[in-house]
Scaffold this motif. Structure first.
Motif, short mmCIF file in Angstrom:
data_model
loop_
_atom_site.label_atom_id
_atom_site.label_comp_id
_atom_site.label_asym_id
_atom_site.label_seq_id
_atom_site.Cartn_x
_atom_site.Cartn_y
_atom_site.Cartn_z
N UNK A 87 0.78 -1.23 0.00
CA UNK A 87 0.00 0.00 0.00
C UNK A 87 0.81 1.28 0.00
N UNK A 88 2.14 1.18 0.13
CA UNK A 88 2.98 2.37 0.15
C UNK A 88 2.91 3.13 -1.17
N UNK A 89 2.91 2.38 -2.26
CA UNK A 89 2.85 3.01 -3.58
C UNK A 89 1.59 3.86 -3.73
N UNK A 90 0.45 3.32 -3.36
CA UNK A 90 -0.81 4.05 -3.51
C UNK A 90 -0.81 5.32 -2.67
N UNK A 91 -0.21 5.26 -1.48
CA UNK A 91 -0.13 6.44 -0.62
C UNK A 91 0.67 7.56 -1.30
N UNK A 92 1.82 7.20 -1.87
CA UNK A 92 2.67 8.19 -2.54
C UNK A 92 1.97 8.76 -3.77
N UNK A 93 1.37 7.87 -4.57
CA UNK A 93 0.69 8.31 -5.79
C UNK A 93 -0.49 9.22 -5.48
N UNK A 94 -1.28 8.85 -4.49
CA UNK A 94 -2.45 9.66 -4.11
C UNK A 94 -2.02 11.02 -3.59
N UNK A 95 -0.91 11.05 -2.87
CA UNK A 95 -0.39 12.32 -2.35
C UNK A 95 -0.11 13.30 -3.48
N UNK A 96 0.48 12.82 -4.59
CA UNK A 96 0.90 13.71 -5.68
C UNK A 96 -0.17 13.93 -6.74
#
Length: 267
Positions: free
Chosen positions: A250-259
């Motif tokens: 889920x780390x990827x989705x967190x970073x992507x959603x942030x940007x």
């Protein structure tokens, strides 16, 4: 004489026992050394990765420091490899040459996978999917479809996949070091259209208050990945594993959603 001989045998036995007292540790040490030797790095203990630094919001400078989606992804990859993240910039038109010249370990700078590039370097699994979009000045009523680009002056980033795409519509192509510079030339009329990534174009318009608009739907979809030298397969493998782990936990989705407000790997 017999006592001396016996003493020699005992000492030899003890010596052999000492050498093999922890075979698992010795095996582990050799394995670690072998693994480190496989993952070639330009600077020990660091993952040095390159980008243009002119591709907001993916990679750009803020207060003298590199930031953006690419930077954050690269930093997380380095962390998972047990390395210190070392992002650097290089002009986009020579970024592949810099990688092959061992100036850095990888390119984490929004590079799309193409057959031509794959002949020169290896790519990891994708870390985002992008789409080409046409942008024109807000008052432009002449360009409403891709077919309307015929014979028009189109702006693109130097050495980008957008350039070859634009050449399919027109022979009047102007190259720029940054999307923002190209987009800024639309209102003045120096360009009639710009083809760039839909994410980057929309962000640039918002950030710079440009009176522009997108035309039609996405022209194509490209997979963006990390580029690594062909003689460094272990690093390519480890980076791919790190990306996959980021997606799964889920780390990827967190970073992507942030940007971007959504998961850029979900089509």
């Amino acid at each position: 004489m017999k006592k001396v001989f016996a003493l020699i045998l005992i000492m030899a036995f003890l010596g052999l026992s000492g050498c093999g007292s922890n075979p698992e540790k010795a095996k582990g040490d050799q394995g670690e050394a072998k693994s480190e030797a496989k993952m070639q790095l330009v600077e020990e203990g660091k993952l040095t990765f390159a980008m243009s630094g002119l591709y907001k919001p993916l990679n750009y400078k803020q207060d003298g420091k590199l930031v953006g989606f690419d930077v954050e992804i690269g930093t997380e990859i380095a962390k998972r490899l047990g390395l210190e993240a070392n992002p650097v910039t290089n002009p986009w038109e020579t970024i592949l040459q810099g990688l092959k010249g061992k100036k850095y370990d990888a390119i984490i700078g929004s590079m799309s996978i193409t057959e031509e590039r794959a002949q020169q370097v290896d790519f990891t699994i994708p870390y985002y999917i992008e789409g080409a979009q046409i942008f024109v000045a807000e008052g432009n009523q002449d360009i409403k479809t891709p077919e309307d680009l015929k014979g028009r002056t189109i702006g693109v980033i130097q050495s980008s996949v957008w350039k070859s795409l634009a050449e399919g519509y027109s022979d009047k192509i102007k190259s720029y070091p940054s999307d923002v510079y190209a987009l800024q030339d639309l209102p003045s009329g120096r360009l009639e259209a710009v083809i760039t990534d839909s994410i980057v174009g929309a962000y640039a318009i918002k950030e710079n208050n440009l009176k522009l608009k997108p035309v039609g739907s996405i022209l194509n979809k490209d997979e963006v990945a990390v580029a690594v030298n062909k003689d460094n397969p272990e690093l390519t493998k480890k980076i791919s594993e790190a990306i996959q782990a980021m997606v799964e936990d889920g780390t990827y989705e967190q970073i992507s959603t942030k940007w971007f407000g959504y998961n850029t790997l979900k089509e």
